[in-house]
Design a protein around this motif. Structure first.
Motif, PDB file in Angstrom:
ATOM      1  N   ARG A 161       9.162   1.181  93.508  1.00  0.00           N
ATOM      2  CA  ARG A 161      10.446   1.732  93.973  1.00  0.00           C
ATOM      3  C   ARG A 161      10.719   1.303  95.413  1.00  0.00           C
ATOM      4  N   ARG A 162       9.691   1.283  96.233  1.00  0.00           N
ATOM      5  CA  ARG A 162       9.861   0.871  97.628  1.00  0.00           C
ATOM      6  C   ARG A 162      10.252  -0.601  97.731  1.00  0.00           C
ATOM      7  N   LEU A 163       9.761  -1.437  96.807  1.00  0.00           N
ATOM      8  CA  LEU A 163      10.162  -2.848  96.799  1.00  0.00           C
ATOM      9  C   LEU A 163      11.638  -2.980  96.466  1.00  0.00           C
ATOM     10  N   ASP A 164      12.125  -2.103  95.608  1.00  0.00           N
ATOM     11  CA  ASP A 164      13.550  -2.070  95.283  1.00  0.00           C
ATOM     12  C   ASP A 164      14.341  -1.661  96.527  1.00  0.00           C
ATOM     13  N   GLU A 165      13.884  -0.627  97.224  1.00  0.00           N
ATOM     14  CA  GLU A 165      14.555  -0.174  98.445  1.00  0.00           C
ATOM     15  C   GLU A 165      14.553  -1.258  99.522  1.00  0.00           C
ATOM     16  N   ALA A 166      13.471  -2.040  99.580  1.00  0.00           N
ATOM     17  CA  ALA A 166      13.352  -3.121 100.560  1.00  0.00           C
ATOM     18  C   ALA A 166      14.100  -4.379 100.124  1.00  0.00           C
ATOM     19  N   LYS A 167      14.708  -4.337  98.944  1.00  0.00           N
ATOM     20  CA  LYS A 167      15.525  -5.428  98.407  1.00  0.00           C
ATOM     21  C   LYS A 167      14.721  -6.671  98.045  1.00  0.00           C
ATOM     22  N   LEU A 168      13.415  -6.505  97.799  1.00  0.00           N
ATOM     23  CA  LEU A 168      12.637  -7.650  97.323  1.00  0.00           C
ATOM     24  C   LEU A 168      12.930  -7.885  95.855  1.00  0.00           C
ATOM     25  N   ILE A 169      12.932  -6.820  95.079  1.00  0.00           N
ATOM     26  CA  ILE A 169      13.259  -6.919  93.657  1.00  0.00           C
ATOM     27  C   ILE A 169      14.240  -5.808  93.303  1.00  0.00           C
ATOM     28  N   THR A 170      15.168  -6.127  92.451  1.00  0.00           N
ATOM     29  CA  THR A 170      16.109  -5.136  91.938  1.00  0.00           C
ATOM     30  C   THR A 170      15.948  -5.116  90.431  1.00  0.00           C
ATOM     31  N   PRO A 171      15.215  -4.132  89.926  1.00  0.00           N
ATOM     32  CA  PRO A 171      14.977  -4.104  88.487  1.00  0.00           C
ATOM     33  C   PRO A 171      16.251  -3.842  87.698  1.00  0.00           C
ATOM     34  N   PHE A 172      16.262  -4.363  86.488  1.00  0.00           N
ATOM     35  CA  PHE A 172      17.335  -4.093  85.544  1.00  0.00           C
ATOM     36  C   PHE A 172      17.241  -2.614  85.168  1.00  0.00           C
ATOM     37  N   ARG A 173      18.366  -1.997  84.861  1.00  0.00           N
ATOM     38  CA  ARG A 173      18.366  -0.605  84.404  1.00  0.00           C
ATOM     39  C   ARG A 173      18.758  -0.571  82.932  1.00  0.00           C
ATOM     40  N   SER A 174      17.946   0.118  82.148  1.00  0.00           N
ATOM     41  CA  SER A 174      18.252   0.286  80.725  1.00  0.00           C
ATOM     42  C   SER A 174      19.443   1.221  80.586  1.00  0.00           C
ATOM     43  N   ALA A 175      19.951   1.360  79.370  1.00  0.00           N
ATOM     44  CA  ALA A 175      21.084   2.254  79.123  1.00  0.00           C
ATOM     45  C   ALA A 175      20.754   3.679  79.558  1.00  0.00           C
ATOM     46  N   GLY A 176      19.494   4.056  79.482  1.00  0.00           N
ATOM     47  CA  GLY A 176      19.066   5.387  79.904  1.00  0.00           C
ATOM     48  C   GLY A 176      18.744   5.486  81.379  1.00  0.00           C
ATOM     49  N   GLY A 177      18.907   4.385  82.123  1.00  0.00           N
ATOM     50  CA  GLY A 177      18.671   4.386  83.564  1.00  0.00           C
ATOM     51  C   GLY A 177      17.251   4.058  83.984  1.00  0.00           C
ATOM     52  N   HIS A 178      16.405   3.690  83.032  1.00  0.00           N
ATOM     53  CA  HIS A 178      15.013   3.372  83.352  1.00  0.00           C
ATOM     54  C   HIS A 178      14.903   1.954  83.903  1.00  0.00           C
ATOM     55  N   ARG A 179      14.033   1.790  84.882  1.00  0.00           N
ATOM     56  CA  ARG A 179      13.806   0.465  85.474  1.00  0.00           C
ATOM     57  C   ARG A 179      13.043  -0.427  84.496  1.00  0.00           C
ATOM     58  N   ARG A 180      13.474  -1.691  84.434  1.00  0.00           N
ATOM     59  CA  ARG A 180      12.806  -2.708  83.615  1.00  0.00           C
ATOM     60  C   ARG A 180      12.601  -3.930  84.512  1.00  0.00           C
ATOM     61  N   TYR A 181      11.427  -4.538  84.420  1.00  0.00           N
ATOM     62  CA  TYR A 181      11.050  -5.641  85.295  1.00  0.00           C
ATOM     63  C   TYR A 181      10.798  -6.920  84.502  1.00  0.00           C
ATOM     64  N   SER A 182      11.083  -8.045  85.144  1.00  0.00           N
ATOM     65  CA  SER A 182      10.817  -9.358  84.546  1.00  0.00           C
ATOM     66  C   SER A 182       9.465  -9.872  85.045  1.00  0.00           C
ATOM     67  N   ARG A 183       8.980 -10.925  84.403  1.00  0.00           N
ATOM     68  CA  ARG A 183       7.724 -11.550  84.847  1.00  0.00           C
ATOM     69  C   ARG A 183       7.859 -12.090  86.268  1.00  0.00           C
ATOM     70  N   TYR A 184       9.002 -12.650  86.578  1.00  0.00           N
ATOM     71  CA  TYR A 184       9.237 -13.154  87.937  1.00  0.00           C
ATOM     72  C   TYR A 184       9.132 -12.014  88.946  1.00  0.00           C
ATOM     73  N   GLN A 185       9.749 -10.881  88.650  1.00  0.00           N
ATOM     74  CA  GLN A 185       9.691  -9.741  89.556  1.00  0.00           C
ATOM     75  C   GLN A 185       8.267  -9.200  89.685  1.00  0.00           C
ATOM     76  N   LEU A 186       7.509  -9.238  88.596  1.00  0.00           N
ATOM     77  CA  LEU A 186       6.118  -8.780  88.659  1.00  0.00           C
ATOM     78  C   LEU A 186       5.288  -9.685  89.568  1.00  0.00           C
ATOM     79  N   ARG A 187       5.547 -10.986  89.535  1.00  0.00           N
ATOM     80  CA  ARG A 187       4.833 -11.895  90.437  1.00  0.00           C
ATOM     81  C   ARG A 187       5.148 -11.575  91.896  1.00  0.00           C
ATOM     82  N   LEU A 188       6.422 -11.305  92.186  1.00  0.00           N
ATOM     83  CA  LEU A 188       6.800 -10.949  93.556  1.00  0.00           C
ATOM     84  C   LEU A 188       6.139  -9.638  93.971  1.00  0.00           C
ATOM     85  N   ALA A 189       6.136  -8.660  93.080  1.00  0.00           N
ATOM     86  CA  ALA A 189       5.525  -7.364  93.379  1.00  0.00           C
ATOM     87  C   ALA A 189       4.031  -7.514  93.633  1.00  0.00           C
TER      88      ALA A 189
END
Length: 106
Positions: free
Chosen positions: A33-61
């Protein structure tokens, strides 16, 4: 929507839940969540509002977690990673440009 086999190879497809992303990267959900706040990664949000991450974002994290674990401040780690990725992208574009120049000259 792309065929399933294409999605398996898509680095940007948001396939991972917050819990799975935390498990894969060895980071806590709060860290992600802090990485999202720091604008390093912005996860996709599912229809229910849950964060979803890509492999690229996981590498950055994972890169950010490693840097923070070594003592780098989170904001500095995020900025370094962003700049490294921008440089890598610029170098790829430059190499592509040079290949086209050489092909045109031949």
């Amino acid at each position: 929507m792309a065929p399933p086999h294409d999605l398996l190879d898509d680095e940007d497809f948001p396939a991972y839940t917050m819990g799975r992303a935390a498990e894969i990267t060895g980071a806590s959900p709060d860290f992600l969540r802090r990485l999202d706040e720091a604008k390093l990664i912005t996860p996709f949000r599912s229809a229910g509002g849950h964060r979803r991450y890509s492999r690229y974002q996981l590498r950055l994290a994972a890169r950010a977690r490693e840097m923070v674990d070594r003592g780098t401040a989170l904001e500095a780690a995020c900025r370094i990673i962003i700049l490294e990725d921008q440089l890598e992208d610029a170098l790829r574009h430059h190499q592509s440009y040079q290949r086209r120049q050489h092909a045109d000259a031949a």
